[in-house]
Design an enzyme around this catalytic site. Structure first.
Site: not given
Ligand code: PNS
Length: 171
Positions: A17, A41, A90, A128
């Site tokens: 990150h 989560k 990645r 993570s």
């Molecule tokens: O580190 P992560 O868990 O892969 O992050 C995921 C994240 C936070 C980027 C994703 O869950 C997110 O964008 N959540 C916000 C909800 C949202 O906007 N959903 C619609 C997008 S398809």
């Protein structure tokens, strides 16, 4: 002012990150690291802990802000006055999901673009979730996370020293 948002769970933040954050700071004037409140989560660290840890392991980066958000990412990006979402890629396996998310986000707000940054090869298999698993089993994660995160993981899993707790099962 080119401002971007780098969203994620950061449970916990890893060197992968941090590599993406430093690359994004080379491209944008300001970067908001946005820690998601994700009730679905089961997080190891609370939202506040994750935000606090990120602030502590990234000192001196004056164009960086650490924030938390819940709900739709594009709404948060709009509220920040940003026009870009930064994502790290990645392996190829990340691509399908990230591609879908970026298209959905574009549908929700066509003025916001998602910018993908390739990780360095040494972080290609770092996540993570693997850091949490290795630390929970007493393995060393010192090549994967900053020292403070390693310390917090040890506290969380009740391990005293790095590498202690590693056992070899003999049957
Ligand atoms: O580190 P992560 O868990 O892969 O992050 C995921 C994240 C936070 C980027 C994703 O869950 C997110 O964008 N959540 C916000 C909800 C949202 O906007 N959903 C619609 C997008 S398809």
């Amino acid at each position: 002012m080119r401002r971007a948002v780098y969203p994620g769970s950061f449970d916990p933040i890893t060197l992968g990150h941090i590599d993406i954050i430093d690359r994004a700071l080379n491209l944008f004037d300001e970067l908001v690291v946005a820690v998601v409140r994700n009730p679905s989560k089961n997080a190891l660290f609370s939202l506040e802990e994750r935000q606090d840890i990120i602030g502590r392991v990234l000192p001196g980066r004056d164009r960086l802000k650490v924030a938390t958000f819940s709900g739709l990412l594009v709404k948060f990006v709009e509220a920040q006055g940003a026009h870009a979402i930064v994502k790290g890629l990645r392996a190829v396996s990340d691509f399908d999901f990230e591609f879908q998310m970026s298209l959905l986000n574009r549908q929700l707000n066509p003025r916001i673009d998602t910018v993908f940054l390739m990780t360095q090869d040494r972080y290609a298999f770092l996540s993570s979730s693997s850091v949490r698993e290795i630390a929970s089993l007493g393995g060393s994660v010192n090549q994967m996370v900053p020292p403070l995160v390693e310390e917090r993981l040890r506290e969380r899993f009740g391990l005293s020293e790095p590498g202690r707790g590693q056992t070899v099962d003999r049957e």
